[in-house]
Design an enzyme around this catalytic site. Structure first.
Site, mmCIF file in Angstrom:
data_model
loop_
_atom_site.group_PDB
_atom_site.id
_atom_site.type_symbol
_atom_site.label_atom_id
_atom_site.label_comp_id
_atom_site.label_asym_id
_atom_site.label_seq_id
_atom_site.Cartn_x
_atom_site.Cartn_y
_atom_site.Cartn_z
ATOM 1 N N LYS A 46 -61.675 20.363 54.614
ATOM 2 C CA LYS A 46 -62.823 21.075 55.199
ATOM 3 C C LYS A 46 -63.441 20.117 56.217
ATOM 4 O O LYS A 46 -63.799 18.992 55.865
ATOM 5 C CB LYS A 46 -63.820 21.419 54.092
ATOM 6 C CG LYS A 46 -64.932 22.364 54.502
ATOM 7 C CD LYS A 46 -65.678 22.850 53.250
ATOM 8 C CE LYS A 46 -66.798 23.797 53.560
ATOM 9 N NZ LYS A 46 -67.484 24.235 52.307
ATOM 10 N N ASP B 24 -67.793 26.076 47.474
ATOM 11 C CA ASP B 24 -69.042 26.059 48.248
ATOM 12 C C ASP B 24 -70.272 25.695 47.438
ATOM 13 O O ASP B 24 -70.994 26.562 46.947
ATOM 14 C CB ASP B 24 -69.277 27.436 48.879
ATOM 15 C CG ASP B 24 -69.269 27.277 50.396
ATOM 16 O OD1 ASP B 24 -68.996 28.230 51.116
ATOM 17 O OD2 ASP B 24 -69.533 26.130 50.822
ATOM 18 N N ASP C 152 -75.376 30.269 44.485
ATOM 19 C CA ASP C 152 -74.814 31.038 45.608
ATOM 20 C C ASP C 152 -73.542 31.764 45.169
ATOM 21 O O ASP C 152 -72.544 31.757 45.881
ATOM 22 C CB ASP C 152 -74.526 30.103 46.790
ATOM 23 C CG ASP C 152 -74.460 30.878 48.110
ATOM 24 O OD1 ASP C 152 -74.018 30.318 49.112
ATOM 25 O OD2 ASP C 152 -74.809 32.073 48.098
ATOM 26 N N LEU D 277 -60.372 18.853 49.482
ATOM 27 C CA LEU D 277 -60.587 19.784 48.365
ATOM 28 C C LEU D 277 -59.258 20.337 47.838
ATOM 29 O O LEU D 277 -58.235 20.303 48.542
ATOM 30 C CB LEU D 277 -61.453 20.951 48.846
ATOM 31 C CG LEU D 277 -62.832 20.569 49.407
ATOM 32 C CD1 LEU D 277 -63.419 21.719 50.197
ATOM 33 C CD2 LEU D 277 -63.758 20.138 48.286
ATOM 34 N N TYR E 28 -56.462 22.972 47.082
ATOM 35 C CA TYR E 28 -56.010 24.119 47.865
ATOM 36 C C TYR E 28 -55.808 25.284 46.910
ATOM 37 O O TYR E 28 -55.027 25.186 45.954
ATOM 38 C CB TYR E 28 -54.697 23.806 48.596
ATOM 39 C CG TYR E 28 -54.048 25.031 49.208
ATOM 40 C CD1 TYR E 28 -52.753 25.416 48.874
ATOM 41 C CD2 TYR E 28 -54.761 25.855 50.101
ATOM 42 C CE1 TYR E 28 -52.184 26.560 49.415
ATOM 43 C CE2 TYR E 28 -54.191 27.002 50.648
ATOM 44 C CZ TYR E 28 -52.907 27.347 50.291
ATOM 45 O OH TYR E 28 -52.346 28.488 50.820
ATOM 46 N N ALA E 29 -56.533 26.376 47.131
ATOM 47 C CA ALA E 29 -56.398 27.587 46.308
ATOM 48 C C ALA E 29 -55.609 28.594 47.144
ATOM 49 O O ALA E 29 -56.156 29.158 48.096
ATOM 50 C CB ALA E 29 -57.778 28.135 45.959
ATOM 51 N N LYS F 290 -69.281 27.759 56.817
ATOM 52 C CA LYS F 290 -70.565 27.710 57.510
ATOM 53 C C LYS F 290 -70.593 26.559 58.509
ATOM 54 O O LYS F 290 -71.083 26.689 59.622
ATOM 55 C CB LYS F 290 -71.688 27.539 56.483
ATOM 56 C CG LYS F 290 -73.073 27.562 57.151
ATOM 57 C CD LYS F 290 -74.211 27.436 56.175
ATOM 58 C CE LYS F 290 -75.515 27.504 56.980
ATOM 59 N NZ LYS F 290 -76.582 26.734 56.411
HETATM 60 C C1 RO9 Z 1 -63.692 32.664 55.746
HETATM 61 O O1 RO9 Z 1 -62.444 32.701 55.091
HETATM 62 C C2 RO9 Z 1 -61.903 31.530 54.705
HETATM 63 C C3 RO9 Z 1 -62.519 30.330 55.016
HETATM 64 C C4 RO9 Z 1 -61.911 29.175 54.599
HETATM 65 C C5 RO9 Z 1 -60.737 29.199 53.873
HETATM 66 C C6 RO9 Z 1 -60.113 30.428 53.585
HETATM 67 C C7 RO9 Z 1 -58.881 30.412 52.792
HETATM 68 N N1 RO9 Z 1 -58.837 29.426 51.899
HETATM 69 C C8 RO9 Z 1 -57.755 29.287 51.088
HETATM 70 N N2 RO9 Z 1 -57.730 28.275 50.184
HETATM 71 C C9 RO9 Z 1 -58.625 27.236 50.053
HETATM 72 C C10 RO9 Z 1 -59.780 26.963 50.775
HETATM 73 C C11 RO9 Z 1 -60.278 25.795 50.223
HETATM 74 C C12 RO9 Z 1 -61.508 25.032 50.605
HETATM 75 N N3 RO9 Z 1 -59.456 25.420 49.241
HETATM 76 N N4 RO9 Z 1 -58.450 26.310 49.144
HETATM 77 C C13 RO9 Z 1 -56.682 30.150 51.146
HETATM 78 C C14 RO9 Z 1 -56.683 31.196 52.066
HETATM 79 C C15 RO9 Z 1 -55.602 32.092 52.134
HETATM 80 C C16 RO9 Z 1 -55.631 33.125 53.051
HETATM 81 C C17 RO9 Z 1 -56.724 33.254 53.900
HETATM 82 C C18 RO9 Z 1 -57.797 32.400 53.848
HETATM 83 C C19 RO9 Z 1 -57.808 31.360 52.927
HETATM 84 C C20 RO9 Z 1 -60.730 31.565 53.980
#
Ligand code: RO9
Length: 284
Positions: free
Chosen positions: A37, A149, A131, A85, A87-88, A18
């Site tokens: 972020k 979030d 949320d 944060l 990383y997932a 956002k």
């Molecule tokens: C709107 O789609 C969004 C926005 C922000 C992050 C992703 C995204 N995030 C993560 N991992 C994360 C994100 C955070 C805060 N910790 N780990 C992995 C991904 C892998 C493929 C595509 C997208 C990904 C998507």
């Protein structure tokens, strides 16, 4: 020396939230991988959301649970605020759902049980997420869920007069009712049971691919939510799944199935066994 942007090597942009973008990053000295972020102060100020960000930092930094994306630290410079944060790698559950169309009951129940366990942890700390939706659920290395979030999370009961951006498919009737009110006047309070409603919406959407009250326009969706009537879908659902959803999509917040009973519900137990919710190491 204090943490600053130069402490990190910035990787690919993962996506945009956002308030700004999220990048893969590596801390130079430790080689630790994380997600950075980046929020732009101008953007936050223009939406008057300073306290939303403050709350996200304040609440998220206090949470520590395997089903909740870790919040390591934060820092800022002249124009931006940076949240460091966990990383997932699995990305958003929302994208996986879009790709698959819908999940089988087993996979849906495993996700729902993990979200319920993370919510039980938050509720024990008197924090409600407010949320819960697939966009705010990330997937870890082993496909486990990570609630992310916390912009809308708050302590204890409160009355939300919010610019609920994005989909309203997940908002419970007690909040939808408030959105229609034009005069501030008598604002009913609501409580953590809003997360129970959203958990029901989540279970429904994971199994059918569609949220239960989705309508062409926002006001039609709001009206549908206030009826609490879930529309029939073509998707066959087990009687346990239907019973689970019906126990959460209840108009009266106090009549929704409480979280500890959610984890004992037949639909959860038949797919996930007895979830030892995050109790002490001695199991009680
Ligand atoms: C709107 O789609 C969004 C926005 C922000 C992050 C992703 C995204 N995030 C993560 N991992 C994360 C994100 C955070 C805060 N910790 N780990 C992995 C991904 C892998 C493929 C595509 C997208 C990904 C998507």
């Amino acid at each position: 020396p204090h943490l600053h942007l130069g402490s990190f090597e910035i990787g690919r942009a993962l996506g945009r939230g956002k308030f700004g973008r999220v990048y893969l990053a590596r801390h130079r000295d430790s080689s630790f991988i994380c997600a950075l972020k980046v929020l732009t102060k101008a953007q936050i100020a223009s939406e008057g959301d300073e306290n939303l960000v403050r709350r996200e930092i304040e609440i998220h930094s206090k949470l520590s649970h395997p089903g909740i994306l870790k919040f390591y630290t934060w820092f800022y410079d002249a124009t931006r605020v940076f949240l460091v944060l966990e990383y997932a790698p699995g990305g958003e559950l929302f994208r996986k759902l879009q790709k698959k169309g819908k999940f089988g009951e087993h996979e849906a129940a495993v996700y729902v049980a993990q979200v319920a366990d993370a919510l039980a942890y938050m509720h024990k700390k008197n924090i409600m997420h407010r949320d819960i939706k697939p966009e705010n659920i990330l997937l870890g290395f082993h496909g486990e869920i990570k609630l992310a979030d916390f912009g809308y999370s708050v302590h204890s009961a409160s009355n939300l007069r919010s610019s609920l951006c994005g989909t309203i498919d997940y908002i419970p009737p007690e909040i939808a009712r408030q959105l229609r009110k034009v005069r501030p006047g008598k604002e009913e309070f609501y409580n953590r049971n809003v997360d129970l409603w959203s958990l029901g919406v989540l279970a429904y959407e994971l199994m059918t691919g569609k949220p239960p009250f989705e309508m062409p326009t926002r006001e039609q969706t709001e009206k549908k939510i206030l009826t609490g009537k879930v529309q029939r879908t073509g998707v066959e659902m087990s009687k346990e799944a239907k019973s689970f959803i019906r126990a959460l999509l209840v108009l009266n917040p106090d009549e929704r199935l409480p979280l500890d009973q959610v984890l004992e519900h037949p639909w959860i137990v038949m797919h996930c066994g007895r979830i030892r919710s995050s109790r002490g190491i001695f199991g009680y």
